[in-house]
Design an enzyme around this catalytic site. Sequence first.
Site, mmCIF file in Angstrom:
data_model
loop_
_atom_site.group_PDB
_atom_site.id
_atom_site.type_symbol
_atom_site.label_atom_id
_atom_site.label_comp_id
_atom_site.label_asym_id
_atom_site.label_seq_id
_atom_site.Cartn_x
_atom_site.Cartn_y
_atom_site.Cartn_z
ATOM 1 C CD GLU A 1 -13.502 4.340 -1.701
ATOM 2 O OE1 GLU A 1 -14.266 3.650 -1.025
ATOM 3 O OE2 GLU A 1 -13.135 5.571 -1.086
ATOM 4 C CG HIS B 1 -1.739 -1.235 1.076
ATOM 5 N ND1 HIS B 1 -2.887 -1.093 1.987
ATOM 6 C CD2 HIS B 1 -2.059 -2.176 0.462
ATOM 7 C CE1 HIS B 1 -3.533 -2.290 1.790
ATOM 8 N NE2 HIS B 1 -3.155 -2.856 0.794
#
Length: 383
Positions: free
Chosen positions: A253, A160
């Site tokens: 998203e 990440h």
Amino acid sequence: MLRKTLIATLCSSVLLGSAVPAMAATPQAFPSEQGTLNLTPVAAGLDHPWALAFLPDRQGILVTERPGNLRLVGADGKLSAPLSGVPKVWAKGQGGLLDVALSPDFKQDRMVYLSYAEGGGEGGTAGTAVGRGRLSDDLSGLKDFQVIFRQEPKLSTGNHFGSRLVFDRDGYLFVTLGENNDRPTAQDLDKLQGKIVRLYPDGRVPDDNPFVGQAGVRPEIWSYGHRNPQGAALNPWSGTLWENEHGPKGGDEINIIERGKNYGWPLATHGINYSGQPIPEAVGQTAPGTVAPHHVWEKSPGISGMAFYDSDRFKPWQHNVFIGALASQELIRLQFNGDRVEHEERLLGGLKARIRDVRQGPDGYLYILTDEDQGTLYKVGLQ
């Protein structure tokens, strides 16, 4: 394996100028709702390519390779040796050399910006860093590379990093930062995990950033509550920053980024843990004081690079957004009514490759990168 070998042969023989007839480079055809897509290999043999940027005046395309190399793909398709002057990167897990962007004033200053995973954290951890260097006139390397930003603290053990770079119309630099797989930090304003930061091109913090002057808050922060934003682009019609980010298991998203807003992670999510259990911090798909996603996928395609299409070359694509997908191995096309997504199409599924980046070229074609040991740069057009 046969497909990869054929692609490498076509690229090296046709685009690099051997005696194999150019007719051998017939594009692959793929169906779409708007006509046949033609997919043409431009360069092959790339080692997990992550991002690309177009040099002006047909000087070529810069491509980052995650293990740490910056390469130049010439106008003839020739792949350069690794450019010199690139910083040492922390190439573990999802870390390595990541995004590349040109200065808005590149024709004057020749500055190339790179984002990458940088080690040196406590216990061997890493974080995202951004630096810039001047591209030499002979295109062989970066000169005087300097780090202008470091994610602090360094918390990643390999996950990440986020890492997209976007300049807005006013010349500010936005950097997307993952939460290093440390969920609560995305809500901690004294840390740079799970944030989007806004900087001057030299790394200085603008005085009008939303949290400047607040005690215990990082002044670089523009927005927060992000998980792993691996796609970002400037909407060419509105000038607003859009980003996309990975959810956990479900809940990828798209967000339209606004000054000082909280985008919810991990308090709000449409996803669950990979174990099948709920996210411990989540209160639901929405949470008080947070911005709901502009668009969400309940099943994660593993979204990546993002490009708005604003060329006249392929009129059916105008005002569409294209997003790469790693997990579902597709190119996603979104149509809009205003800013609202009204239709989605999945493209290039037959390619069976992880699509890491997508950009609109100056010629009006789309260019995509496949994230593989032998990755390929493709040109995509509409017949």
